[in-house]
Design an enzyme around this catalytic site. Structure first.
Site, PDB file in Angstrom:
ATOM      1  N   THR A  28       0.853  -1.197   0.000  1.00 43.64           N
ATOM      2  CA  THR A  28       0.000   0.000   0.000  1.00 43.64           C
ATOM      3  C   THR A  28       0.884   1.241   0.000  1.00 43.64           C
ATOM      4  OG1 THR A  28      -1.791  -1.124   1.145  1.00 43.64           O
ATOM      5  CG2 THR A  28      -1.706   1.270   1.392  1.00 43.64           C
ATOM      6  N   ASP A  83       6.265  -4.183  -1.264  1.00 47.71           N
ATOM      7  CA  ASP A  83       5.611  -3.096  -0.526  1.00 47.71           C
ATOM      8  C   ASP A  83       6.586  -1.940  -0.355  1.00 47.71           C
ATOM      9  OD1 ASP A  83       3.781  -1.663   0.968  1.00 47.71           O
ATOM     10  OD2 ASP A  83       3.466  -3.227   2.479  1.00 47.71           O
ATOM     11  N   GLY A  84       6.062  -0.772  -0.101  1.00 54.81           N
ATOM     12  CA  GLY A  84       6.881   0.400   0.197  1.00 54.81           C
ATOM     13  C   GLY A  84       7.243   0.419   1.675  1.00 54.81           C
ATOM     14  N   ASP A  86       8.213   3.527   5.018  1.00 56.59           N
ATOM     15  CA  ASP A  86       8.448   4.920   5.402  1.00 56.59           C
ATOM     16  C   ASP A  86       9.910   5.147   5.739  1.00 56.59           C
ATOM     17  OD1 ASP A  86       5.687   5.873   5.243  1.00 56.59           O
ATOM     18  OD2 ASP A  86       5.362   4.350   6.779  1.00 56.59           O
ATOM     19  N   LYS A  96       6.837   1.181   8.928  1.00 56.49           N
ATOM     20  CA  LYS A  96       5.732   1.257   7.977  1.00 56.49           C
ATOM     21  C   LYS A  96       4.482   1.741   8.700  1.00 56.49           C
ATOM     22  CE  LYS A  96       4.913  -1.887   4.956  1.00 56.49           C
ATOM     23  NZ  LYS A  96       4.612  -0.809   3.992  1.00 56.49           N
ATOM     24  N   GLY A  97       3.494   2.112   7.896  1.00 58.13           N
ATOM     25  CA  GLY A  97       2.223   2.525   8.488  1.00 58.13           C
ATOM     26  C   GLY A  97       1.888   3.977   8.259  1.00 58.13           C
ATOM     27  N   GLU A 105      -0.535  -5.057   6.200  1.00 61.90           N
ATOM     28  CA  GLU A 105       0.790  -5.179   5.562  1.00 61.90           C
ATOM     29  C   GLU A 105       1.660  -6.180   6.308  1.00 61.90           C
ATOM     30  OE1 GLU A 105       1.333  -0.765   3.568  1.00 61.90           O
ATOM     31  OE2 GLU A 105       1.894  -1.038   5.649  1.00 61.90           O
ATOM     32  N   LYS A 123      14.102   7.284   1.866  1.00 59.29           N
ATOM     33  CA  LYS A 123      13.604   6.403   2.929  1.00 59.29           C
ATOM     34  C   LYS A 123      14.724   5.615   3.617  1.00 59.29           C
ATOM     35  CE  LYS A 123       9.284   7.171   1.576  1.00 59.29           C
ATOM     36  NZ  LYS A 123       8.472   6.135   0.973  1.00 59.29           N
TER      37      LYS A 123
HETATM   38  O1  5RP Z   1       3.418   1.590   5.167  1.00 64.31           O
HETATM   39  C1  5RP Z   1       2.802   2.076   4.255  1.00 64.31           C
HETATM   40  C2  5RP Z   1       1.335   2.235   4.270  1.00 64.31           C
HETATM   41  O2  5RP Z   1       0.811   1.816   5.500  1.00 64.31           O
HETATM   42  C3  5RP Z   1       3.518   2.546   3.042  1.00 64.31           C
HETATM   43  O3  5RP Z   1       4.212   1.474   2.501  1.00 64.31           O
HETATM   44  C4  5RP Z   1       4.470   3.610   3.432  1.00 64.31           C
HETATM   45  O4  5RP Z   1       3.730   4.623   4.065  1.00 64.31           O
HETATM   46  C5  5RP Z   1       5.214   4.152   2.222  1.00 64.31           C
HETATM   47  O5  5RP Z   1       4.309   4.833   1.401  1.00 64.31           O
HETATM   48  P1  5RP Z   1       4.809   5.665   0.156  1.00 64.31           P
HETATM   49  O6  5RP Z   1       5.295   4.677  -0.830  1.00 64.31           O
HETATM   50  O7  5RP Z   1       3.585   6.422  -0.286  1.00 64.31           O
HETATM   51  O8  5RP Z   1       5.891   6.587   0.637  1.00 64.31           O
END
Ligand code: 5RP
Length: 233
Positions: A28, A83-84, A86, A96-97, A105, A123
């Site tokens: 997400t 997944d991405g 933070d 994350k979150g 996730e 990041k």
């Molecule tokens: O943990 C997450 C969502 O709960 C995302 O993976 C995290 O916030 C990174 O998002 P982005 O790719 O928009 O920087």
């Protein structure tokens, strides 16, 4: 490359890891969104996969892309989650979150044989914590849970702000699971493992955004090119 181009480049590299027949977890956030879009193109070109989305937002995007979806009840073991994050450090420990999807996730990542993180270089950090740590809590007993968390945090961070996340309408942000999120501004988390075990011991804490021992690899897009950490394959 601007930030979106870097996210897309990382997502495109991760998409190269996908093989016919794989069971995938779909992350997400804005970086994972690029991966889902690229995967959609591959599915329309004939790739056969089944996927578990980590949020309602990702589920909607994946459906619109025509990506076949499943659930962890139907498909409890996955081959790969992309997944991405933070934040991530050199040991592939994550925060994350930021998008509020940490619970699903983490469940999906834990059900996957491999988790590959995709991110732009901003990041990648030496020490986790500059990004406020999301802590998902049950709305029941919010104040008591918040005070218990604050007591745990005060042992190492005497004055760390702990803030109830709110949506654009000013009301508490509600996760897909119907929970609230408290964001802890800790700046430096020197011992994430110790903090993680303290947090999970608090009744009312549903999950926290420290992902430890879950990511097996990462693709980080920088101005100088793609940097890979850990094992991708
Ligand atoms: O943990 C997450 C969502 O709960 C995302 O993976 C995290 O916030 C990174 O998002 P982005 O790719 O928009 O920087």
């Amino acid at each position: 490359m601007n930030a979106e181009e870097m996210k897309r480049a990382a997502a495109a590299r991760a998409a190269e890891l996908v093989r016919d027949g794989m069971r995938l977890g779909l992350g997400t956030g804005s970086t994972a969104r690029h991966f889902v879009a690229i995967l959609g193109e591959k599915v329309r070109a004939g790739l056969k996969v089944v996927c578990v989305p980590t949020s309602e937002a990702t589920r909607l995007q994946a459906e619109a892309e025509g990506i076949p979806l499943t659930t962890l009840d139907e498909t409890p073991a996955l081959d790969l989650t992309v997944d991405g994050a933070d934040e991530l450090d050199d040991s592939l420990r994550l925060i994350k979150g930021g998008g509020g999807a940490l619970l699903r996730e983490k469940i999906v990542a834990a059900a996957s044989r491999r988790m590959v993180v995709i991110a732009d270089g901003s990041k990648h950090v030496d020490v986790l914590g500059r990004f406020p740590l999301p802590i998902e809590v049950n709305p029941f007993g919010l104040r008591a849970t918040q005070e218990a968390i604050a007591q745990v945090l005060a042992q190492r961070w005497p004055s760390a702000p702990l803030t109830l996340r709110r949506g654009g309408d000013g009301n508490p942000f509600v996760t897909d699971g119907g929970h609230f999120i408290l964001d802890a501004a800790l700046q430096r988390i020197e011992e994430p493992e110790a903090l993680a075990s303290d947090l999970v011991a608090i009744p009312g804490v549903v999950e926290h955004g420290l992902f430890l021992g879950l990511a097996s690899g990462a693709v980080i897009a920088t101005e100088a090119g793609l940097v890979e950490l850990g094992e991708l394959g």
